[in-house]
Design an enzyme around this catalytic site. Sequence first.
Site: not given
Ligand code: DTR
Ligand code: ZN
Ligand code: ZN
Length: 317
Positions: A44, A137, A171
């Site tokens: 990729i 993120d 999310e």
């Molecule tokens: N859910 C995420 C951040 C996050 C924190 N721990 C983990 C472990 C595995 C994947 C993601 C995450 C967020 O979107 O802030």
């Molecule tokens: Zn996040």
């Molecule tokens: Zn995230």
Amino acid sequence: MKLSVSGRATATAVVAAATLLATGSIAGAAPAPEPVAIAAAPDIPVTAVKAHLTQLQSIATANGGNRAHGRTGYRASLDYVKAKLDAAGFTTTIQQFTASGRVGYNLIADWPGGDTNQVVMAGSHLDSVSSGAGINDNGTGSAAVLEAALTVARTGYQPTKHLRFAWWGAEELGLVGSRYYVNSLSLANRARISGYLNFDMIGSPNPGYFVYDDDPAIEKTFKDYFAGIGVATEIETEGDGRSDHAPFKSAGVPVGGLFTGASRAKTAAQVTKWGGTAGQAFDRCYHSSCDTTANVNDTALNRNADALAHAVWTLSQ
Ligand code: DTR
Ligand code: ZN
Ligand code: ZN
């Protein structure tokens, strides 16, 4: 030799296997079956993944600095991803839901073909928090899943299983979009998903290489890839159930995924394995305004995008 359900070929194979078991020798045995060729995943291109990140950054900049649920930057992100997939020949579906009084959307992209009783899914959340552009993120997961999907189309890959890619909304409000999707599936359609692979933060600037400790076959597929390129991995422990794989897991779907770390600090032992800075967060810009295109480690993004493709290709045939 093709084995049939009844008839001579099966009988011959059974006799040959019995001979092998009884004597430990292959003398007199029928020729071994032709090995089934497994198509290796293509590379990729990280430049293509980064080009998507540049577009997501521009979208955030043009929409008040974020791509958050219920804001214009989210819908623009979704429209960007959808246009690429439509042009490549995917069947796309926008699934609408409401969260915190605002409309949200999931984007689902099906690659025509394959056995729809065995669906391999890869997904990532496309929304950011409202405080920033959300490039690590989760622009990184979103862009890598997008480029893997586009690579499926570009290479004309026709796996035995059916491929489905997903970009989740909301999310950051508590896995709202992915939970809505799973809840909207009939029990029969849930059972058709043979695995869900999640990618949330895969280009952290001070990266670790974390594999979800979940379905053993999926976990092994990821670990094998990293072992093959000589990169050590650890089990993900920063937040089990803190991303979009959780609703799938709760519904009994085998899950796995990759992660390069958020606000937890990298230890000295981890620096010995992976380089980087001890005592510093994997992502110092987690959920803040500095989560821009400058907040991505290209090596981590490249390796994780290739590991993602390796898993999608390996698990779908
Ligand atoms: N859910 C995420 C951040 C996050 C924190 N721990 C983990 C472990 C595995 C994947 C993601 C995450 C967020 O979107 O802030
Ligand atoms: Zn996040
Ligand atoms: Zn995230």
